[in-house]
Scaffold this motif. Structure first.
Motif, mmCIF file in Angstrom:
data_model
loop_
_atom_site.group_PDB
_atom_site.id
_atom_site.type_symbol
_atom_site.label_atom_id
_atom_site.label_comp_id
_atom_site.label_asym_id
_atom_site.label_seq_id
_atom_site.Cartn_x
_atom_site.Cartn_y
_atom_site.Cartn_z
ATOM 1 N N GLU A 102 12.687 1.822 6.731
ATOM 2 C CA GLU A 102 11.276 1.743 7.130
ATOM 3 C C GLU A 102 10.368 1.634 5.916
ATOM 4 O O GLU A 102 9.379 0.894 5.950
ATOM 5 C CB GLU A 102 10.908 2.943 7.992
ATOM 6 N N LYS A 103 10.706 2.324 4.850
ATOM 7 C CA LYS A 103 9.914 2.241 3.609
ATOM 8 C C LYS A 103 9.988 0.822 3.033
ATOM 9 O O LYS A 103 8.969 0.252 2.643
ATOM 10 C CB LYS A 103 10.419 3.256 2.590
ATOM 11 N N GLU A 107 6.865 -1.823 2.571
ATOM 12 C CA GLU A 107 6.548 -2.433 1.273
ATOM 13 C C GLU A 107 6.506 -3.957 1.380
ATOM 14 O O GLU A 107 5.626 -4.600 0.809
ATOM 15 C CB GLU A 107 7.562 -1.997 0.220
#
Length: 138
Positions: A102-103, A107
């Motif tokens: 998810e990060k 990004e």
């Protein structure tokens, strides 16, 4: 009952090679059952559990984050970078994979990347969520 040869291959080794009655695959378009005599095709696999059946019961359940399956009437070859027996899945590891995926997706969205890269990142998120669901069900 009739059988077909199932081969499960990772980059490191041959994980499984034996006659089976049925296999359930997490195909990209939905869950897919394969029986002896199936029409030839190549399918993309999404993150999910491959279920192997022999003697009328499930004998193996392996989680894959994705891959491909080559299906022929007498043989199915599954190609995946990794495969984990469902009983060995860790909820903590799945949650870590979800957070990292998810990060990475966030990004990519922030930097305005290509749709292809966003789709690949989303596939990782979905595979990690499928891993968590499989770990919780085990």
């Amino acid at each position: 009952m009739a059988t077909f040869q199932l081969e499960f291959v990772s980059p490191e080794k041959l994980l499984l090679s034996r006659p089976v009655e049925m296999a359930l695959l997490p195909a990209a378009d939905g869950q897919m059952g394969v029986l002896p005599g199936h029409a030839p095709m190549i399918v993309a696999l999404r993150g999910g559990v491959i279920s192997v059946h022999e003697g009328g019961t499930e004998t193996d359940a392996l989680f894959v984050p994705g891959g491909f399956a080559e299906i022929a009437p007498t043989r199915v070859t599954i190609l995946a970078d990794e495969a984990t027996p469902v009983e060995q899945l860790s909820r903590a590891e799945a949650e870590q994979r979800i957070a990292a995926a998810e990060k990475a997706l966030a990004e990519l969205n922030a930097e305005g990347t290509t749709p292809e890269r966003r789709e690949t990142a989303m596939d990782r998120v979905l595979a990690a969520r499928a891993m968590l669901a499989a770990a919780q069900a085990a």
